[in-house]
Design an enzyme around this catalytic site. Structure first.
Site, mmCIF file in Angstrom:
data_model
loop_
_atom_site.group_PDB
_atom_site.id
_atom_site.type_symbol
_atom_site.label_atom_id
_atom_site.label_comp_id
_atom_site.label_asym_id
_atom_site.label_seq_id
_atom_site.Cartn_x
_atom_site.Cartn_y
_atom_site.Cartn_z
ATOM 1 N N ARG A 252 35.648 41.244 33.124
ATOM 2 C CA ARG A 252 34.705 41.788 32.415
ATOM 3 C C ARG A 252 34.524 43.617 32.708
ATOM 4 O O ARG A 252 35.186 43.875 33.613
ATOM 5 C CB ARG A 252 33.280 41.427 32.606
ATOM 6 C CG ARG A 252 33.100 40.079 32.153
ATOM 7 C CD ARG A 252 31.944 39.262 32.677
ATOM 8 N NE ARG A 252 31.864 37.766 32.076
ATOM 9 C CZ ARG A 252 32.448 36.929 32.916
ATOM 10 N NH1 ARG A 252 32.950 37.051 34.145
ATOM 11 N NH2 ARG A 252 32.267 35.809 32.628
ATOM 12 N N LYS A 279 29.700 37.883 36.908
ATOM 13 C CA LYS A 279 28.511 37.635 36.056
ATOM 14 C C LYS A 279 27.952 36.080 36.267
ATOM 15 O O LYS A 279 26.788 35.835 36.352
ATOM 16 C CB LYS A 279 28.955 37.626 34.547
ATOM 17 C CG LYS A 279 27.837 37.152 33.556
ATOM 18 C CD LYS A 279 28.383 37.422 32.161
ATOM 19 C CE LYS A 279 27.157 37.126 31.245
ATOM 20 N NZ LYS A 279 27.699 37.102 29.735
#
Length: 395
Positions: A252, A279
């Protein structure tokens, strides 16, 4: 009882402009009275100040009415009359001025920037590192530069909405997040007594509704053209390398820009990202292909003195560059609306599936959450060999 007395000498002869102009300073401060407590203070250095003297509850007080000649005799008399009227209404001018001064000092001390940073520090202990990073970027890139010097006590809805609209033109999603942060900061200001109770901002409907969509990305046929443009990118060298590493590793964007050298083991060709930076809050290992190792060596020559692979220009030893830097780079290359940094993950997933790699191997390398804990632990160990081969093939 509110007792008022205006101190004035007996048989006061009103001042005139000529008398004031001719008045010379002496070795000590002296006063020229005009009546009703109004007088002109003349200092030894020649400066002249208007003062109003009055007695309140038996106590003598003085207030300033300005400097002569900027404040003329006529204006000084008008100002003195207004202050006497306040006294008749039960208002002490000296006390009123002190309260006004305190209010001004509070407004200066409690700017949006000051309160926003205080709110950020207060919330930091309950946020994940990823959330903290997103909020910090929103504050530093958009909100503080635009609203920072405004007093939190008088900040208005239209002022904030104007800023949100500017952000919305660039990123509707970031504008919506900024709207939420502004609301939270104002609520914090009210709770801590820095803004009047009940004075919330009305930001409902300020932005267009978010349209749920997938992250834009490239197809396989688009890649050669994109890579040519990336090679001729005129921005910072570290930004170009960050985009290349993002494409190779498909982590990410916030996981990439926050990367630190301590996470990398170049001997075993592995990148170990701790759970608190992920995350999904699970440790993640990225096998490093030969092409990635070469990029890291190139990057280390640029930023090896910083703990971060991609340090901030302003604070290279304590902060990483902003995540939006990657989006800005893609926009400057002409890909606005065509691709996003996060979209490289979808591109990798699609193309690797088409190449015939096992879906579980791909999902594990994308660090998607496995709902079954036993299976998740099994996947982490079982698929490492397959993931290493896949990442080299992808590179």
């Amino acid at each position: 009882m509110f007792s008022i007395y205006f101190k004035m000498p007996k048989r006061v002869v009103p001042l005139t402009d000529i008398k004031i102009k001719k008045a010379k300073p002496g070795p000590k401060p002296r006063r020229l009275f005009d009546g009703g407590g109004l007088h002109l203070l003349i200092n030894p250095d020649g400066s002249k100040y208007w003062r109003l003297k009055y007695l309140l509850h038996g106590k003598e007080k003085r207030i300033s009415l300005g400097v002569y000649p900027k404040v003329t005799l006529a204006v000084a008399r008008d100002l003195a009359a207004k202050e006497r009227h306040k006294l008749m209404e039960g208002i002490d001018p000296a006390t009123e001025r002190k309260a006004h001064k305190r209010t001004k000092q509070d407004e200066i001390a409690n700017t949006f920037k000051t309160v926003a940073l205080e709110w950020y520090k207060h919330k930091l202990k309950i946020w994940s590192p990823a959330t903290a990073r997103k909020v910090r970027e929103a504050l530093e890139i958009d909100l503080i530069p635009s609203l920072g010097n405004n007093s939190i006590s008088t900040l208005t809805t239209p002022k904030v909405v104007d800023v949100l609209h500017v952000i919305e033109t660039r990123s509707p999603h970031m504008a919506d997040k900024a709207r939420q942060y502004c609301g939270a900061i104002i609520r914090y200001a009210i709770l801590t007594g820095k803004r009047e109770e009940g004075r919330l901002l009305d930001l409902r409907g300020a932005l267009n509704p978010l349209v749920e969509s997938h992250f834009n990305t490239f197809s396989e046929k688009d890649l050669p053209g994109f890579m040519k443009k990336l090679d001729t990118y005129k921005g910072a060298a570290q930004t170009k390398i960050a985009i290349k590493l993002l494409m190779h590793t498909f982590v990410r964007p916030f996981e990439m820009v926050g990367a630190q050298w301590s996470e990398f083991n170049l001997d075993t060709a592995g990148w170990n990202i701790s759970a608190d930076r992920m995350k999904m809050r699970h440790q993640h290992i990225v096998p490093l292909a030969k092409q990635v190792m070469k990029l890291l060596q190139e990057l280390h020559k640029l930023n090896g003195c910083s703990p971060f692979l991609f340090p901030s220009e302003r604070a290279p030893l304590s902060k990483s560059m902003a995540r939006d830097t990657l989006s800005k780079a893609l926009r400057s290359m002409g890909f606005q609306g065509l691709a996003t940094p996060h979209g490289f993950r979808a591109m990798a997933s699609t193309m690797l599936n088409e190449m015939g790699f096992h879906p579980d191997v791909i999902e594990r390398q994308l660090a998607h959450k496995e709902p079954n804990k036993t299976r998740a632990a099994y996947n982490r160990a079982q698929y490492m060999t397959e993931r290493t081969k896949m990442m080299q093939h992808w590179a």
